[in-house]
Design a protein around this motif. Sequence first.
Motif, PDB file in Angstrom:
ATOM      1  N   PHE A   4       0.834  -1.211   0.000  1.00 37.83           N
ATOM      2  CA  PHE A   4       0.000   0.000   0.000  1.00 37.83           C
ATOM      3  C   PHE A   4       0.865   1.256   0.000  1.00 37.83           C
ATOM      4  N   LEU A   5       1.882   1.279   0.846  1.00 36.37           N
ATOM      5  CA  LEU A   5       2.754   2.450   0.917  1.00 36.37           C
ATOM      6  C   LEU A   5       3.591   2.600  -0.353  1.00 36.37           C
ATOM      7  N   LEU A   6       4.134   1.488  -0.840  1.00 42.06           N
ATOM      8  CA  LEU A   6       4.980   1.541  -2.035  1.00 42.06           C
ATOM      9  C   LEU A   6       4.173   1.946  -3.266  1.00 42.06           C
ATOM     10  N   VAL A   7       3.038   1.300  -3.455  1.00 43.56           N
ATOM     11  CA  VAL A   7       2.212   1.592  -4.626  1.00 43.56           C
ATOM     12  C   VAL A   7       1.625   2.996  -4.546  1.00 43.56           C
ATOM     13  N   GLY A   8       1.111   3.355  -3.366  1.00 39.79           N
ATOM     14  CA  GLY A   8       0.450   4.652  -3.231  1.00 39.79           C
ATOM     15  C   GLY A   8       1.388   5.829  -3.331  1.00 39.79           C
ATOM     16  N   LEU A   9       2.601   5.700  -2.780  1.00 40.72           N
ATOM     17  CA  LEU A   9       3.509   6.842  -2.722  1.00 40.72           C
ATOM     18  C   LEU A   9       4.522   6.884  -3.861  1.00 40.72           C
ATOM     19  N   VAL A  10       4.839   5.727  -4.444  1.00 36.21           N
ATOM     20  CA  VAL A  10       5.918   5.695  -5.441  1.00 36.21           C
ATOM     21  C   VAL A  10       5.418   5.243  -6.808  1.00 36.21           C
ATOM     22  N   LEU A  11       4.856   4.035  -6.883  1.00 37.09           N
ATOM     23  CA  LEU A  11       4.573   3.445  -8.184  1.00 37.09           C
ATOM     24  C   LEU A  11       3.337   4.037  -8.860  1.00 37.09           C
ATOM     25  N   ARG A  12       2.337   4.384  -8.081  1.00 34.07           N
ATOM     26  CA  ARG A  12       1.089   4.866  -8.680  1.00 34.07           C
ATOM     27  C   ARG A  12       1.305   6.064  -9.600  1.00 34.07           C
ATOM     28  N   PRO A  13       2.034   7.107  -9.149  1.00 34.28           N
ATOM     29  CA  PRO A  13       2.220   8.240 -10.064  1.00 34.28           C
ATOM     30  C   PRO A  13       3.268   8.003 -11.150  1.00 34.28           C
ATOM     31  N   LEU A  14       4.121   6.968 -10.989  1.00 33.69           N
ATOM     32  CA  LEU A  14       5.236   6.785 -11.919  1.00 33.69           C
ATOM     33  C   LEU A  14       4.973   5.705 -12.963  1.00 33.69           C
ATOM     34  N   HIS A  15       4.413   4.568 -12.533  1.00 35.34           N
ATOM     35  CA  HIS A  15       4.284   3.428 -13.451  1.00 35.34           C
ATOM     36  C   HIS A  15       3.041   2.634 -13.063  1.00 35.34           C
ATOM     37  N   LYS A  16       1.914   2.920 -13.696  1.00 36.34           N
ATOM     38  CA  LYS A  16       0.653   2.307 -13.300  1.00 36.34           C
ATOM     39  C   LYS A  16       0.621   0.786 -13.498  1.00 36.34           C
ATOM     40  N   PRO A  17       1.065   0.238 -14.625  1.00 36.66           N
ATOM     41  CA  PRO A  17       1.036  -1.234 -14.755  1.00 36.66           C
ATOM     42  C   PRO A  17       1.855  -1.937 -13.679  1.00 36.66           C
ATOM     43  N   LEU A  18       3.018  -1.369 -13.341  1.00 36.92           N
ATOM     44  CA  LEU A  18       3.841  -1.968 -12.295  1.00 36.92           C
ATOM     45  C   LEU A  18       3.135  -1.891 -10.943  1.00 36.92           C
ATOM     46  N   ALA A  19       2.344  -0.832 -10.725  1.00 35.02           N
ATOM     47  CA  ALA A  19       1.593  -0.691  -9.471  1.00 35.02           C
ATOM     48  C   ALA A  19       0.651  -1.870  -9.285  1.00 35.02           C
ATOM     49  N   GLY A  20      -0.069  -2.247 -10.347  1.00 37.43           N
ATOM     50  CA  GLY A  20      -0.974  -3.390 -10.251  1.00 37.43           C
ATOM     51  C   GLY A  20      -0.238  -4.689 -10.030  1.00 37.43           C
ATOM     52  N   ALA A  21       0.902  -4.859 -10.677  1.00 39.82           N
ATOM     53  CA  ALA A  21       1.671  -6.096 -10.538  1.00 39.82           C
ATOM     54  C   ALA A  21       2.220  -6.255  -9.128  1.00 39.82           C
ATOM     55  N   VAL A  22       2.767  -5.169  -8.570  1.00 42.06           N
ATOM     56  CA  VAL A  22       3.334  -5.230  -7.219  1.00 42.06           C
ATOM     57  C   VAL A  22       2.234  -5.481  -6.193  1.00 42.06           C
ATOM     58  N   ALA A  23       1.111  -4.767  -6.331  1.00 45.06           N
ATOM     59  CA  ALA A  23       0.003  -4.944  -5.389  1.00 45.06           C
ATOM     60  C   ALA A  23      -0.511  -6.383  -5.418  1.00 45.06           C
ATOM     61  N   THR A  24      -0.627  -6.943  -6.608  1.00 47.77           N
ATOM     62  CA  THR A  24      -1.115  -8.314  -6.748  1.00 47.77           C
ATOM     63  C   THR A  24      -0.113  -9.318  -6.182  1.00 47.77           C
ATOM     64  N   ALA A  25       1.166  -9.107  -6.470  1.00 41.57           N
ATOM     65  CA  ALA A  25       2.203 -10.025  -5.973  1.00 41.57           C
ATOM     66  C   ALA A  25       2.252 -10.025  -4.449  1.00 41.57           C
ATOM     67  N   ALA A  26       2.086  -8.849  -3.831  1.00 39.01           N
ATOM     68  CA  ALA A  26       2.130  -8.765  -2.371  1.00 39.01           C
ATOM     69  C   ALA A  26       1.007  -9.577  -1.739  1.00 39.01           C
ATOM     70  N   VAL A  27      -0.195  -9.505  -2.316  1.00 41.25           N
ATOM     71  CA  VAL A  27      -1.325 -10.233  -1.737  1.00 41.25           C
ATOM     72  C   VAL A  27      -1.206 -11.728  -2.013  1.00 41.25           C
ATOM     73  N   PHE A  28      -0.668 -12.109  -3.172  1.00 38.52           N
ATOM     74  CA  PHE A  28      -0.421 -13.533  -3.423  1.00 38.52           C
ATOM     75  C   PHE A  28       0.598 -14.081  -2.427  1.00 38.52           C
ATOM     76  N   ALA A  29       1.619 -13.275  -2.107  1.00 43.06           N
ATOM     77  CA  ALA A  29       2.601 -13.711  -1.106  1.00 43.06           C
ATOM     78  C   ALA A  29       1.934 -13.877   0.254  1.00 43.06           C
ATOM     79  N   ALA A  30       1.047 -12.937   0.619  1.00 42.30           N
ATOM     80  CA  ALA A  30       0.319 -13.043   1.882  1.00 42.30           C
ATOM     81  C   ALA A  30      -0.566 -14.285   1.889  1.00 42.30           C
ATOM     82  N   ALA A  31      -1.178 -14.615   0.742  1.00 42.22           N
ATOM     83  CA  ALA A  31      -2.008 -15.817   0.653  1.00 42.22           C
ATOM     84  C   ALA A  31      -1.164 -17.074   0.849  1.00 42.22           C
TER      85      ALA A  31
END
Length: 675
Positions: A22-49
């Motif tokens: 949430f912090l990484l995507v919201g503060l860094v990736l969201r304004p810079l690289h939107k596709p990477l934001a979705g990939a990182v967010a998804t990977a983090a939740v898959f890791a949590a699963a």
Amino acid sequence: MPDLSFILSHAWLIPALPLASFLLVGLVLRPLHKPLAGAVATAAVFAAAGLSWWLAFDYLHLPKTAGGALPVLVPTSVEWLRFQEGLSVHLGTLLDPISVMLLVVVTTVSALVHLYSTGYLHGEDGYGRYFTFLNLFTFSMLGLVLAPNLVQMYVCWELVGASSFFLIGYYYDRPSAVSASKKAFIVTRFADLGFLLGILVLGYYAFTIHAGMGAAAAGQQALDFAFLTRPDVLSQLQALQGQFLGIGTLTLAAVLIYTGGAGKSAMFPLHIWLPDAMEGPTPVSALIHAATMVVAGVYLVARSFPIFAASAEALQVVMVVGAFTSLFAATIGCTQDDIKRVLAFSTLSQLGYMMFALGVASYEHPLGYTASMFHLFTHAFFKALLFLGAGSVIHAVHTNNIWQMGGLRKYMPITHGLFLLATLAIAGIPPLAGFFSKDEILAAALHSGHTVVFGVGLLVAGMTAFYMFRIYFVTFWGERRLSHLHHQDDHSHDDHSHADPHESPAVMWIPMAVLGLLTIGAGFVPIPEWVRLVPLDGKLPEAHHGVDLAVAIPGTLAGVIGIALAWFFYAGDPQRANSAVLKLGRFYAVIKAKFYFDEIYLFVTKSIIFRLIAGPIAWFDRMVVDGLVNATGWVTRLGGTAVNASQTGQVQTYGSWLMSGVVLAVVVLWATTRQ
């Protein structure tokens, strides 16, 4: 505490992953690289699963207690807030059968929804913002599930509400989405006020008891679930004689806490926000408003069940409200035309099932507790599949109206097959997951002596099959009906109304296929063996095994009758349904208008609260309070103006004031000496 594996000792890593994302995507990736934001967010939740499944495996292999139950662990506990000596709040993780089960459910469904969303919202302007808030929600829900005390649960509870507000209002340029997000936020805030008051009432007396126990309460805080559910603490809470309008202290605290749960799980009469919450993107509906967030209220009652069990009146409230909500929502679901709203009312009805199962439970008849958690587990998978299937359809035809669909099984065979599978599951057809958990609830109601509730549950089972197959037949059977309207709920950029629909991309149907497998297999998971109500003496009774034919036969028959009626009215001659609607007339119209509850709330809000209460208060504030403040300023300014007139800077003026003062002093002295 037994020797713990790495993941059991570090369960905090599971919510930490989506928080970091949430912090990484919201503060860094969201304004810079939107596709990477979705990939990182998804990977983090898959890791949590993945960590959640690992934790569940290790937890289920721990040695059981002397009574045969799985252990209750608090592997992490760090002081967070200290109010005074003996009164502090800790952040930590609580592991027991229901929290471990919810960890698996939340992370699994969230991971699949994240993956689905990368295809569903591809190209959206708010793509990065969406995944930021989806990560925040996942963290908040996991923090709520793992909370070892009421305060941590309440904080995460409010974060879940904030995440819901952001995601329902994702399309913030649409007035309907903005209104829906505000409606959800405001309605649940009123409920959460009750939850907060319940914590304060319970905390006040619990702290008094905690202080009097001395060393016997060492290592536990007054608001810890482990302390509040101790038999000796519950007996002292029951013995309190404090009364409020004739309600005992423990009953009052339990009902107030239940108010928070009723708001989050959209129980009647706080149900009005959930159907409107469908204004958010469909994956949001699948995650928050079907599989995870709305079950938080059910989880709260289950987590606090010993408190409710100590008050028969509180459990009665849970049972009655749950049963009524189940029937009420199912009735409305039979008339709605928006595919997502039908699923929303279905969710309301199934949540009512879970609630009344808890309401009929007791230490003498504990099956309702197990059945509620079992249904929570299975419902998460097939209801998420239903919503993702609806999203796949909407993605293809750009409308939510089932009457503008039709014949889609020819164009979308994968979506059709998976949606049918989930529809059969929620209808309670064996051997799918919904059959086992629904029958557990019906058996719990019947064998605990609540025959009326059993009858309501049986009726709702038939109605559920009817309205779910109604939307199935209208959507996927018959001939395709052109959609002449662009739908405003979900994204659509071009008008494809007259183009042939097509199957969704693999990134969307693969998560649906995984949920389909879970829908088939979840009923065979031995949840009744693991999740059981532990009696106060700590000795577990025998687990409920097998299928109760006295319940399974009428329950399945009700589902088959519902399917047959839906086929008769909606798979054959459409005039049959039209004729039935005309015969029902005004009665049908009232149900379709959701019994005018939205209009009633608007009338009460605008005509009574705003006009008769808020209006006079606003007038008093404006005319009296502000008037006094303004009058004070006016008098001060007037005095300043008068004084200012005397400050001319001229010697003659000051001389005249001096002489006037001398004359006044002489006159006063003369008058005084004469007396």
